[in-house]
Design an enzyme around this catalytic site. Structure first.
Site, short mmCIF file in Angstrom:
data_model
loop_
_atom_site.label_atom_id
_atom_site.label_comp_id
_atom_site.label_asym_id
_atom_site.label_seq_id
_atom_site.Cartn_x
_atom_site.Cartn_y
_atom_site.Cartn_z
CG ASP A 129 -2.03 1.02 1.11
OD1 ASP A 129 -2.50 1.24 -0.03
OD2 ASP A 129 -2.45 1.57 2.13
CG HIS A 136 -4.85 10.88 2.73
ND1 HIS A 136 -5.92 10.83 3.60
CD2 HIS A 136 -3.96 9.95 3.19
CE1 HIS A 136 -5.71 9.92 4.52
NE2 HIS A 136 -4.52 9.37 4.30
CD GLU A 201 -6.40 4.73 4.59
OE1 GLU A 201 -5.87 5.41 5.49
OE2 GLU A 201 -5.79 3.87 3.92
CD GLU A 203 -5.50 2.92 -0.35
OE1 GLU A 203 -4.67 2.35 -1.09
OE2 GLU A 203 -5.44 2.89 0.90
CG ASP A 235 -5.66 -0.42 3.30
OD1 ASP A 235 -5.91 -1.63 3.46
OD2 ASP A 235 -4.59 0.09 3.66
NE ARG A 239 -8.13 6.84 9.45
CZ ARG A 239 -7.35 6.78 8.38
NH1 ARG A 239 -6.09 6.43 8.50
NH2 ARG A 239 -7.84 7.06 7.19
CD GLN A 242 -3.19 4.55 10.88
OE1 GLN A 242 -4.39 4.47 10.59
NE2 GLN A 242 -2.31 5.08 10.05
CE LYS A 255 -3.86 2.20 7.15
NZ LYS A 255 -4.68 3.04 6.26
CB THR A 259 -7.58 -4.59 1.92
OG1 THR A 259 -6.64 -4.13 2.89
CG2 THR A 259 -7.52 -3.68 0.70
CD GLU A 377 -8.09 13.11 3.92
OE1 GLU A 377 -7.69 14.01 3.15
OE2 GLU A 377 -8.34 11.94 3.54
#
Length: 430
Positions: A129, A136, A201, A203, A235, A239, A242, A255, A259, A377
């Site tokens: 990844d 971002h 996320e 992607e 993905d 948070r 993380q 993570k 996915t 975000e």
């Protein structure tokens, strides 16, 4: 290589295809399907149907050289073939689906998409990844380092990490809320508990075609020859897990729990008209090192793909409400590094890449408000909740939420093609 298969005026005899948002005859994405629990077979999406390519090959309607690869239960053998052979498949399939005289021969091999099960398109050997979405990276960096959001290496090297291939699932697979170690800012010790700040996320997933040996590299001019195609990729991110684990080595359990990818591979051949100029680097940004720089890649290495994300809570779905659009942006604006640069960088230390390897771009956020690729975000780290039409609020995903990624490749003069949805519904932790 733009050719007759990209003609915007081309029409298919398959019902409803010419007006289909994602899968007109100019697309012809590849994937793997089955009827119930039956044998997995290689197919292509055409409108609201799947055409059985193994069946067409057995009936003598496709080049005979393709039969062994099309008899496999994954796309690996097909994308291990050279690009000319894969283009021959596209051309032959396009001819069958645009010639009304071939309808009688092809129709028995069509199945409504709603009546089949879609599977992972490849046997995935490895997954990496990246972090090439500069807006971002800037938005996330501002939450933790307001005065210095981007780290010094960001504009010199495509940042990435080696992810977990075993937990990649196809669109529609449930998103089980993960558990992990969480340490609240005011706590002395971490606790082991279900994630409270579950995020998505947005992607793109880049599929690798072909193999090369360890210690060999991929010249940037040849990088697109190693790109089989692209899917949407989510993905999912915990948070709060993380935040506690990512220093010093980066994300791990936050993570690796899941996915999600969209099931159809929009091939490099289908994407040829949508490869456009990479946006110029801002004045003062460092030039990439020579092994990451190619004039042609800069002229045609970006992707004209519109991206969006929608959310529907349980209450919204039960009330028959349409999903709420969370964001809308483009891949071209979001990606600081091209897909070719990602592939070349990955192999630049001699790492061997193989057919079916998957590379995520990292979260793709645009420069403007409303184009963010994650809730982290959008909610400014949980400080500004989103208001749903039911009166509910969200800073992060709650159990029962359905989150869907959408993408369409668009460019003036060409028929837009889509990727199909990349969807997941959050379920409570086990």
């Amino acid at each position: 290589m733009i050719d007759h298969t990209h003609d915007a005026a081309a029409s298919s005899w398959v019902e409803g295809t010419d007006d289909h948002e994602d899968f007109p005859v100019q697309n012809l994405p590849l994937g793997v399907f089955s009827h119930g629990h039956g044998t997995r077979r290689i197919g292509s999406a055409i409108g609201d149907y799947v055409v059985d390519l193994e069946g067409l090959a057995d009936a003598g309607l496709l080049p005979n050289a393709l039969r062994p690869a099309l008899a496999e239960p994954t796309l690996n053998a097909l994308f291990a073939l050279d690009g000319a052979t894969r283009r021959a498949l596209r051309h032959a399939l396009f001819a069958l689906l645009t010639d009304p005289a071939r309808q009688g021969a092809v129709a028995p091999w069509l199945s409504p998409t709603q009546g089949v099960e879609l599977h992972l398109p490849f046997a995935i050997g490895d997954y990496s990844d990246f972090y090439v979405g500069i807006h971002h990276a800037t938005n996330i960096g501002k939450l933790f380092r307001p005065d210095n959001p981007l780290l010094p290496n960001y504009k010199h090297v495509p940042i990435g990490y080696h992810g977990r291939a075993s937990s990649i699932r196809v669109s529609g697979a449930p998103v089980i809320r993960p558990k992990g170690q969480i340490k609240a800012p005011d706590a002395d010790q971490p606790t082991y508990a279900p994630c409270r700040r579950l995020d998505y996320e947005l992607e793109l997933g880049i599929w690798i075609a072909g193999d090369h040996a360890i210690a060999e590299t991929i010249p940037i001019a040849d990088a697109w020859d190693r790109i089989a195609g692209i899917s949407l990729l989510n993905d999912w991110s915990a948070r709060d897990i993380q935040a506690w684990e990512y220093q010093p080595l980066g994300p791990f359990l936050s993570k690796s729990f899941l996915t999600t990818i969209s099931p159809w591979v929009v091939t490099a051949e289908a994407l040829a008209p949508f490869r456009v100029a990479q946006p110029a680097r801002p004045a003062g940004d460092p030039a990439p090192l020579p092994h990451l720089w190619d004039v042609q890649d800069q002229a045609q290495g970006a992707l004209s793909i519109a991206l969006s994300v929608t959310l529907a809570s349980t209450a919204m779905r039960e009330s028959g409400m349409a999903a709420l659009e969370l964001s809308r942006g483009t891949a071209q604006e979001a990606m600081y590094w091209t897909a070719g640069q990602i592939v070349t960088h990955h192999a630049s230390n001699g790492c061997d890449l193989h057919t079916g390897d998957l590379l995520g771009t990292g979260t793709l956020s645009g420069p403007a408000s409303g184009s963010e690729g994650s809730l982290m975000e959008i909610s400014h780290g949980g400080q500004q909740p989103i208001h749903l039409p039911t009166g509910e609020q969200r800073c992060f995903l709650e159990d029962g939420d359905e989150l869907t990624l959408h993408a369409r490749a668009m460019r003036e003069g060409y028929r837009a093609i889509g990727f199909g949805p990349c969807r997941g519904v959050v379920r409570q932790a086990r």
